[in-house]
Design an enzyme around this catalytic site. Sequence first.
Site, PDB file in Angstrom:
ATOM      1  N   SER A 171       0.797  -1.222   0.000  1.00 45.92           N
ATOM      2  CA  SER A 171       0.000   0.000   0.000  1.00 45.92           C
ATOM      3  C   SER A 171       0.839   1.285   0.000  1.00 45.92           C
ATOM      4  O   SER A 171       1.683   1.474  -0.862  1.00 45.92           O
ATOM      5  CB  SER A 171      -0.951  -0.068   1.187  1.00 45.92           C
ATOM      6  OG  SER A 171      -1.797   1.018   1.225  1.00 45.92           O
ATOM      7  N   ASP A 227      -6.262   2.138  -3.135  1.00 47.52           N
ATOM      8  CA  ASP A 227      -7.510   1.925  -2.399  1.00 47.52           C
ATOM      9  C   ASP A 227      -7.856   3.116  -1.502  1.00 47.52           C
ATOM     10  O   ASP A 227      -8.832   3.052  -0.747  1.00 47.52           O
ATOM     11  CB  ASP A 227      -7.504   0.598  -1.619  1.00 47.52           C
ATOM     12  CG  ASP A 227      -6.436   0.528  -0.547  1.00 47.52           C
ATOM     13  OD1 ASP A 227      -5.625   1.464  -0.444  1.00 47.52           O
ATOM     14  OD2 ASP A 227      -6.405  -0.484   0.190  1.00 47.52           O
ATOM     15  N   ALA A 233     -10.692   8.635   7.918  1.00 47.49           N
ATOM     16  CA  ALA A 233     -10.276  10.006   7.629  1.00 47.49           C
ATOM     17  C   ALA A 233      -9.179  10.034   6.566  1.00 47.49           C
ATOM     18  O   ALA A 233      -9.093  10.960   5.756  1.00 47.49           O
ATOM     19  CB  ALA A 233      -9.795  10.680   8.910  1.00 47.49           C
ATOM     20  N   ASN A 234      -8.368   8.969   6.525  1.00 51.36           N
ATOM     21  CA  ASN A 234      -7.265   8.922   5.563  1.00 51.36           C
ATOM     22  C   ASN A 234      -7.695   8.657   4.120  1.00 51.36           C
ATOM     23  O   ASN A 234      -6.855   8.585   3.232  1.00 51.36           O
ATOM     24  CB  ASN A 234      -6.240   7.883   6.012  1.00 51.36           C
ATOM     25  CG  ASN A 234      -6.826   6.479   6.061  1.00 51.36           C
ATOM     26  OD1 ASN A 234      -7.726   6.137   5.306  1.00 51.36           O
ATOM     27  ND2 ASN A 234      -6.318   5.651   6.961  1.00 51.36           N
ATOM     28  N   ARG A 256      -3.788   5.313  21.253  1.00 52.28           N
ATOM     29  CA  ARG A 256      -4.006   3.874  21.023  1.00 52.28           C
ATOM     30  C   ARG A 256      -2.753   3.280  20.385  1.00 52.28           C
ATOM     31  O   ARG A 256      -2.020   3.993  19.681  1.00 52.28           O
ATOM     32  CB  ARG A 256      -5.229   3.620  20.125  1.00 52.28           C
ATOM     33  CG  ARG A 256      -5.162   4.294  18.778  1.00 52.28           C
ATOM     34  CD  ARG A 256      -6.312   3.895  17.888  1.00 52.28           C
ATOM     35  NE  ARG A 256      -6.067   2.634  17.218  1.00 52.28           N
ATOM     36  CZ  ARG A 256      -5.334   2.504  16.120  1.00 52.28           C
ATOM     37  NH1 ARG A 256      -4.749   3.531  15.560  1.00 52.28           N
ATOM     38  NH2 ARG A 256      -5.162   1.316  15.567  1.00 52.28           N
ATOM     39  N   PRO A 257      -2.528   1.987  20.632  1.00 49.42           N
ATOM     40  CA  PRO A 257      -1.397   1.348  19.958  1.00 49.42           C
ATOM     41  C   PRO A 257      -1.760   1.103  18.496  1.00 49.42           C
ATOM     42  O   PRO A 257      -2.891   0.696  18.200  1.00 49.42           O
ATOM     43  CB  PRO A 257      -1.241   0.029  20.715  1.00 49.42           C
ATOM     44  CG  PRO A 257      -2.557  -0.242  21.336  1.00 49.42           C
ATOM     45  CD  PRO A 257      -3.260   1.063  21.524  1.00 49.42           C
ATOM     46  N   SER A 258      -0.823   1.368  17.598  1.00 50.35           N
ATOM     47  CA  SER A 258      -1.078   1.117  16.175  1.00 50.35           C
ATOM     48  C   SER A 258      -1.203  -0.385  15.930  1.00 50.35           C
ATOM     49  O   SER A 258      -0.575  -1.191  16.619  1.00 50.35           O
ATOM     50  CB  SER A 258       0.066   1.678  15.347  1.00 50.35           C
ATOM     51  OG  SER A 258       0.122   1.022  14.100  1.00 50.35           O
ATOM     52  N   ARG A 285      -0.159   5.860  18.677  1.00 49.30           N
ATOM     53  CA  ARG A 285      -0.647   7.068  17.992  1.00 49.30           C
ATOM     54  C   ARG A 285      -1.368   7.973  18.987  1.00 49.30           C
ATOM     55  O   ARG A 285      -2.111   7.505  19.853  1.00 49.30           O
ATOM     56  CB  ARG A 285      -1.596   6.701  16.854  1.00 49.30           C
ATOM     57  CG  ARG A 285      -0.911   5.998  15.728  1.00 49.30           C
ATOM     58  CD  ARG A 285      -1.767   6.001  14.456  1.00 49.30           C
ATOM     59  NE  ARG A 285      -1.381   4.874  13.601  1.00 49.30           N
ATOM     60  CZ  ARG A 285      -0.302   4.859  12.832  1.00 49.30           C
ATOM     61  NH1 ARG A 285       0.510   5.894  12.799  1.00 49.30           N
ATOM     62  NH2 ARG A 285      -0.027   3.792  12.105  1.00 49.30           N
TER      63      ARG A 285
HETATM   64  C1  LIG Z   1      -4.574   6.618  11.988  1.00 52.34           C
HETATM   65  C2  LIG Z   1      -4.500   5.823  10.748  1.00 52.34           C
HETATM   66  O1  LIG Z   1      -4.499   6.389   9.652  1.00 52.34           O
HETATM   67  N1  LIG Z   1      -4.414   4.490  10.897  1.00 52.34           N
HETATM   68  C3  LIG Z   1      -4.305   3.578   9.754  1.00 52.34           C
HETATM   69  C4  LIG Z   1      -3.303   2.479  10.036  1.00 52.34           C
HETATM   70  O2  LIG Z   1      -3.737   1.758  11.161  1.00 52.34           O
HETATM   71  P1  LIG Z   1      -3.018   1.798  12.591  1.00 52.34           P
HETATM   72  O3  LIG Z   1      -3.654   0.671  13.354  1.00 52.34           O
HETATM   73  O4  LIG Z   1      -3.322   3.139  13.151  1.00 52.34           O
HETATM   74  O5  LIG Z   1      -1.541   1.636  12.341  1.00 52.34           O
HETATM   75  O6  LIG Z   1      -3.229   1.605   8.918  1.00 52.34           O
HETATM   76  C5  LIG Z   1      -4.469   0.917   8.646  1.00 52.34           C
HETATM   77  C6  LIG Z   1      -4.223  -0.031   7.495  1.00 52.34           C
HETATM   78  O7  LIG Z   1      -3.814   0.617   6.337  1.00 52.34           O
HETATM   79  C7  LIG Z   1      -5.552   1.948   8.336  1.00 52.34           C
HETATM   80  O8  LIG Z   1      -6.756   1.264   8.146  1.00 52.34           O
HETATM   81  C8  LIG Z   1      -5.652   2.953   9.482  1.00 52.34           C
HETATM   82  O9  LIG Z   1      -6.563   3.961   9.175  1.00 52.34           O
HETATM   83 MG   LIG Z   2      -3.736   1.190   0.294  1.00 49.57          MG
END
Ligand SMILES: CC(=O)N[C@H]1[C@@H](OP(=O)(O)O)O[C@H](CO)[C@@H](O)[C@@H]1O
Ligand SMILES: [Mg+2]
Length: 517
Positions: A64, A280, A371-372, A497-499, A506
């Site tokens: 991605s 995507d 949001a992304n 929250r933990p990513s 984050r």
């Molecule tokens: C704040 C943020 O943008 N988090 C992203 C990121 O997840 P995290 O769990 O925050 O690392 O990657 C995911 C997969 O691509 C996406 O679904 C999500 O929106």
């Molecule tokens: Mg992607």
Amino acid sequence: MDSEALKKYSALHPKPAGLTLQYGTAGFRTKAEQLDHVMFRMGLLAVLRSKAVVSTIGIMVTASHNPEEDNGVKLIDPLGEMLHPSWEEYATQLANAEEHELQQTITEICQKAAVNQQKDASVFIGRDTRPSSEKLSQSVIDGIFVLGGQYHDYGLVTTPQLHYVVCCQNTQGQYGKATLEGYYEKLSKAFTELIKQSSSSGKSQKHLKIDCANGIGALKLSEMEPYLPKEVLIQLYNDGTKEKLNHLCGADFVKVHQKPPRGLDMKPNERCCSFDGDADRIVYYYQDATGLFHLIDGDKIATLISIFLKELLVKVGQSLKMAVVQTAYANGSSTRYLEETLKVPVHCVKTGVKHLHHKAQEFDVGVYFEANGHGTVLFSKAAETKIRHLAKEEKDNEKREAAKVLENMIDLINQTVGDAVSDMLVIEAILALKGLTLQQWDAVYTDLPNRLLKIQVADRRVIDTTDAERRAVTPPGLQEKIDALVKKYKLSRAFVRPSGTEDVVRIYAEADTQVRA
Ligand SMILES: CC(=O)N[C@H]1[C@@H](OP(=O)(O)O)O[C@H](CO)[C@@H](O)[C@@H]1O
Ligand SMILES: [Mg+2]
């Protein structure tokens, strides 16, 4: 299962000693050179999954928006959804098994998941444009081959295109033809029908500049262009011929840094958008006359689509239940606008597309966006049937026309997953039909100033959350401290929250001014 062949082939895809990986929010993702054995084993797993559900399974090689040196793999379930959570654990087990345990692990998975090994297996494969992707997808094929699965290699495709063809295949063509041509035809037909009804606005309105993140989006948009009506004037930037994938460009870069990508020359008020590396996700943006950058993110996209769909649903006069699904990262202004002004119910779920998708399935019309910029709209079977019937049979002209627009929206939207190409066409159609400029769309509400940071800690798992990740339950005292800070400011909100995809925590905050955020 031919154990000799399995031994022979798995030795060709050895697991680096001591490496453990986890099937996370977006499948496996790490440096490409560490992934060969994972690819082979996900080929094996795709065969088992296919046998278990007696359907075609998809397997996509991509990382991605991550750097070009990374890669990853994710499995796609029969209707184009993400792999069922119950199988994520099997994926992790298989990826981490030592070579001599591989056959035993397969047998265990077959027992636990009641896989009938006599069934046929069929797998669709796709990959992004990373230099490592071709070789890695060959390793996937080795895995499929060893367990006797059939496969079709679609080669270079966007992630959503692979989701689409998997869904088409398993619905016996009801969702469309399981080819790229079928995808282009279905989307461009719906789009052409939609914009037929728009009164022609000035030529400048039709220009759209697209930052393709130096990824697959550029190739596939070029392939699609001949199918699109002449009025669509798109210019592709960062098409991968000169620069590195996702480097200083793409949807994630633009969203995180809130600034334009490199390689796209932007004039005041021009309509621009960015895809991510596997197409995507999408975000829109422009620069105003004073040079100020305006980001139009997933929340604003969800809002535009909701405004449009709600108007149509009112016109067709059916009691269809519509809702918007967001995550904690949705800007507070978007939630307030949707609930208070548009009067559409909003639901907040945990981060990760699978959670949004799952929740959106509860409604007749479920709009979901992160949001992304990752998101889509789901229509229930009942809603779709009703709409298609009205579009054909309804006597009242206004109702019938509204139903026809909805019918074309159903066909234009990739309901299997968020899709930058499909979302872009949806947005372009809505802007054209409503005669809206980007600036008018941007002005629907004003984003609350916010800040999203990440920080590395010794062990991010010490933070556990509740309430769709908006409140920390551990470590003790953390939430109380956040609450005390938040209380000092107006319109403020903050959470940690933990990513699920990176080894970081984050931190998100918003408030009435940037300084306070
Ligand atoms: C704040 C943020 O943008 N988090 C992203 C990121 O997840 P995290 O769990 O925050 O690392 O990657 C995911 C997969 O691509 C996406 O679904 C999500 O929106
Ligand atoms: Mg992607």
